[in-house]
Scaffold this motif. Structure first.
Motif, PDB file in Angstrom:
ATOM      1  N   ALA A 281       1.008  -1.439   0.230  1.00  0.00           N
ATOM      2  CA  ALA A 281       0.445   0.303  -0.021  1.00  0.00           C
ATOM      3  C   ALA A 281       0.725   1.261   0.175  1.00  0.00           C
ATOM      4  N   GLU A 282       2.065   1.546   1.046  1.00  0.00           N
ATOM      5  CA  GLU A 282       2.903   2.056   0.502  1.00  0.00           C
ATOM      6  C   GLU A 282       3.459   2.710  -0.827  1.00  0.00           C
ATOM      7  N   LEU A 283       3.679   1.468  -1.374  1.00  0.00           N
ATOM      8  CA  LEU A 283       4.167   2.008  -2.873  1.00  0.00           C
ATOM      9  C   LEU A 283       2.953   1.833  -4.045  1.00  0.00           C
TER      10      LEU A 283
ATOM     11  N   LEU B 280      11.708  -1.358 -10.447  1.00  0.00           N
ATOM     12  CA  LEU B 280      11.695  -1.851  -9.775  1.00  0.00           C
ATOM     13  C   LEU B 280      12.732  -2.961  -9.992  1.00  0.00           C
ATOM     14  N   SER B 281      13.498  -3.063  -9.945  1.00  0.00           N
ATOM     15  CA  SER B 281      14.891  -3.748 -11.086  1.00  0.00           C
ATOM     16  C   SER B 281      15.582  -4.284  -9.908  1.00  0.00           C
ATOM     17  N   ARG B 282      15.854  -3.410  -8.832  1.00  0.00           N
ATOM     18  CA  ARG B 282      16.421  -3.176  -7.951  1.00  0.00           C
ATOM     19  C   ARG B 282      16.027  -4.292  -6.351  1.00  0.00           C
ATOM     20  N   LEU B 283      15.358  -4.939  -6.451  1.00  0.00           N
ATOM     21  CA  LEU B 283      14.076  -4.969  -5.751  1.00  0.00           C
ATOM     22  C   LEU B 283      14.256  -6.520  -5.282  1.00  0.00           C
ATOM     23  N   ASP B 284      14.587  -6.870  -3.629  1.00  0.00           N
ATOM     24  CA  ASP B 284      15.184  -8.181  -3.280  1.00  0.00           C
ATOM     25  C   ASP B 284      13.837  -9.495  -3.716  1.00  0.00           C
ATOM     26  N   PHE B 285      12.796  -8.559  -3.227  1.00  0.00           N
ATOM     27  CA  PHE B 285      11.282 -10.218  -2.691  1.00  0.00           C
ATOM     28  C   PHE B 285      10.397  -9.162  -3.469  1.00  0.00           C
ATOM     29  N   PHE B 286       9.570 -10.224  -4.268  1.00  0.00           N
ATOM     30  CA  PHE B 286       8.448  -8.651  -4.602  1.00  0.00           C
ATOM     31  C   PHE B 286       6.924 -10.233  -4.930  1.00  0.00           C
ATOM     32  N   GLY B 287       5.931  -9.340  -3.972  1.00  0.00           N
ATOM     33  CA  GLY B 287       4.887 -10.620  -3.681  1.00  0.00           C
ATOM     34  C   GLY B 287       3.876 -10.663  -3.892  1.00  0.00           C
ATOM     35  N   THR B 288       2.565 -11.296  -3.935  1.00  0.00           N
ATOM     36  CA  THR B 288       1.666 -10.904  -4.572  1.00  0.00           C
ATOM     37  C   THR B 288       0.632 -10.134  -4.649  1.00  0.00           C
ATOM     38  N   ASP B 289       1.101  -9.430  -3.387  1.00  0.00           N
ATOM     39  CA  ASP B 289       0.489  -7.625  -3.132  1.00  0.00           C
ATOM     40  C   ASP B 289       1.334  -6.827  -3.592  1.00  0.00           C
ATOM     41  N   GLY B 290       2.481  -6.988  -3.984  1.00  0.00           N
ATOM     42  CA  GLY B 290       2.943  -6.280  -4.763  1.00  0.00           C
ATOM     43  C   GLY B 290       1.867  -6.515  -6.336  1.00  0.00           C
ATOM     44  N   PHE B 291       1.832  -7.515  -6.808  1.00  0.00           N
ATOM     45  CA  PHE B 291       0.883  -7.088  -7.780  1.00  0.00           C
ATOM     46  C   PHE B 291      -0.041  -6.426  -7.799  1.00  0.00           C
ATOM     47  N   SER B 292      -1.058  -6.454  -7.132  1.00  0.00           N
ATOM     48  CA  SER B 292      -1.809  -5.832  -6.770  1.00  0.00           C
ATOM     49  C   SER B 292      -1.961  -3.928  -7.106  1.00  0.00           C
ATOM     50  N   ALA B 293      -0.247  -4.298  -6.283  1.00  0.00           N
ATOM     51  CA  ALA B 293      -0.930  -2.581  -6.109  1.00  0.00           C
ATOM     52  C   ALA B 293       0.095  -1.934  -7.508  1.00  0.00           C
ATOM     53  N   LEU B 294       0.742  -2.762  -8.659  1.00  0.00           N
ATOM     54  CA  LEU B 294       1.063  -2.825  -9.496  1.00  0.00           C
ATOM     55  C   LEU B 294      -0.355  -2.110 -10.250  1.00  0.00           C
TER      56      LEU B 294
END
Length: 146
Positions: free
Chosen positions: A49-51, A69-83
């Motif tokens: 949500a902060e993103l 977002l090329s330097r992320l160490d982890f990206f969860g499915t909630d990140g896809f919802s943000a996208l």
């Protein structure tokens, strides 16, 4: 997590930075029409949500967005919802945008967006070039049935 970025902003009028427990979001103006938002660290349920909020706060007044977002160490499915939310909001505002995914984001996109509906580029330079070529295909919002 310690992060050091040595490249200064092109213009500081719209620069911004937000740090959460496991991530860092930065924004800088690439031109009067284009803003670059960079996320470092991790995107998960705790900070997706902060993103979304950071992007929304920093895209106001611009016509184009490059989301790095090329330097992320982890990206969860909630990140896809943000996208997805970023895609919808940009579409509503008529903002062209391109994302630069790293390995973590690409992995999530293969599962969550197999049709490739979100606009991506391999690096920031190609993202800016794609935006310069003209409007990208926008999400078309259909009215709700009555």
């Amino acid at each position: 997590m310690t992060v050091a970025i040595t490249l200064g902003p092109v213009s500081v009028s719209r620069a911004g930075q937000t740090r959460t427990e496991r991530s860092l979001f930065r924004a800088r103006e690439l031109s009067v029409t284009t803003v670059l938002v960079v996320a470092l660290g991790e995107i998960d349920a705790a900070n997706s949500a902060e993103l979304r909020s950071f992007v929304e706060d920093h895209v106001a007044g611009y016509q184009q967005l490059v989301l790095d977002l090329s330097r992320l160490d982890f990206f969860g499915t909630d990140g896809f919802s943000a996208l997805h939310a970023v895609n919808v909001r940009c579409s509503r505002r008529g903002i062209d945008w391109v994302m630069v995914p790293g390995p973590e984001v690409s992995r999530a996109l293969r599962v969550c967006d197999p049709e490739g509906s979100l606009p991506i580029a391999t690096n920031i330079v190609s993202a800016v070039a794609a935006l310069a070529r003209g409007p990208l295909r926008q999400l078309q919002l259909a009215p709700l049935p009555k």
